[in-house]
Design an enzyme around this catalytic site. Structure first.
Site, PDB file in Angstrom:
ATOM      1  N   CYS A  23       0.817  -1.226   0.000  1.00 32.74           N
ATOM      2  CA  CYS A  23       0.000   0.000   0.000  1.00 32.74           C
ATOM      3  C   CYS A  23       0.851   1.277   0.000  1.00 32.74           C
ATOM      4  O   CYS A  23       0.320   2.369  -0.169  1.00 32.74           O
ATOM      5  CB  CYS A  23      -0.968   0.014   1.176  1.00 32.74           C
ATOM      6  SG  CYS A  23      -2.291  -1.194   0.988  1.00 32.74           S
ATOM      7  N   HIS A  68     -12.344  10.099  -8.465  1.00 28.36           N
ATOM      8  CA  HIS A  68     -11.296  10.264  -9.474  1.00 28.36           C
ATOM      9  C   HIS A  68     -10.284  11.328  -9.059  1.00 28.36           C
ATOM     10  O   HIS A  68      -9.861  12.169  -9.842  1.00 28.36           O
ATOM     11  CB  HIS A  68     -11.901  10.564 -10.848  1.00 28.36           C
ATOM     12  CG  HIS A  68     -12.482   9.340 -11.464  1.00 28.36           C
ATOM     13  ND1 HIS A  68     -13.733   8.885 -11.117  1.00 28.36           N
ATOM     14  CD2 HIS A  68     -11.969   8.462 -12.359  1.00 28.36           C
ATOM     15  CE1 HIS A  68     -13.985   7.784 -11.801  1.00 28.36           C
ATOM     16  NE2 HIS A  68     -12.928   7.497 -12.553  1.00 28.36           N
ATOM     17  N   GLU A 123     -13.380  -0.788   0.776  1.00 24.97           N
ATOM     18  CA  GLU A 123     -12.201  -0.539  -0.044  1.00 24.97           C
ATOM     19  C   GLU A 123     -12.005  -1.647  -1.087  1.00 24.97           C
ATOM     20  O   GLU A 123     -11.518  -1.398  -2.184  1.00 24.97           O
ATOM     21  CB  GLU A 123     -10.968  -0.412   0.839  1.00 24.97           C
ATOM     22  CG  GLU A 123      -9.753   0.071   0.097  1.00 24.97           C
ATOM     23  CD  GLU A 123      -8.592   0.342   1.023  1.00 24.97           C
ATOM     24  OE1 GLU A 123      -8.390   1.522   1.368  1.00 24.97           O
ATOM     25  OE2 GLU A 123      -7.898  -0.620   1.395  1.00 24.97           O
TER      26      GLU A 123
END
Length: 134
Positions: A23, A68, A123
């Site tokens: 991550c 986005h 997620e």
């Protein structure tokens, strides 16, 4: 207690600086946010509130800040490169984890006057974070 839930979907990119796993690398997510609104009683129309009101409040925040967009900790060293290339990003005080994003959405909806029970941010299909205030 009555509770209604509205789901919204959006995408974002991020990385978690200093994370010991993968991550720490630039990556993205297509997420589902589940917003629960509570009330002890129903309004004159027999509702907690209109689902459209929840949708409008959450989507305006998500569209402006999260969808986005590239979400980064304010100290991320990649920020100057993004600025130099006119890339869209949001720098925040905390690391942009699912936990932090669910809290951001919760607090926005609370400021909008909604009686939020909790915000759950999926997620991935098998992992989610939840924020609520007891």
């Amino acid at each position: 207690m009555y509770i209604i839930t509205k789901e919204v979907y959006f995408c974002y990119g991020h990385r978690l600086m200093n994370h010991p796993g993968k991550c720490r690398n630039l990556h993205g997510h297509s997420v589902k946010a589940s917003i629960a609104i509570k009330s002890d009683e129903l309004n004159q129309q027999g509702m907690v509130c209109d689902f459209a009101d929840v949708r409008d409040a959450v989507e305006s925040f998500v569209d402006q800040h999260l969808d986005h967009n590239f979400l980064l900790h304010k100290d991320d060293p990649i920020i100057p490169a993004l600025l130099a290339n006119n890339e869209r990003f949001l720098a925040i005080d905390e690391h942009p984890t699912a936990e932090v994003l669910s809290k951001m959405i919760y607090q926005h909806l609370k400021r909008e006057g909604l009686n939020v029970d909790q915000v759950v941010l999926w997620e991935t299909a098998s992992a989610y974070a939840c924020y609520r205030e007891d």
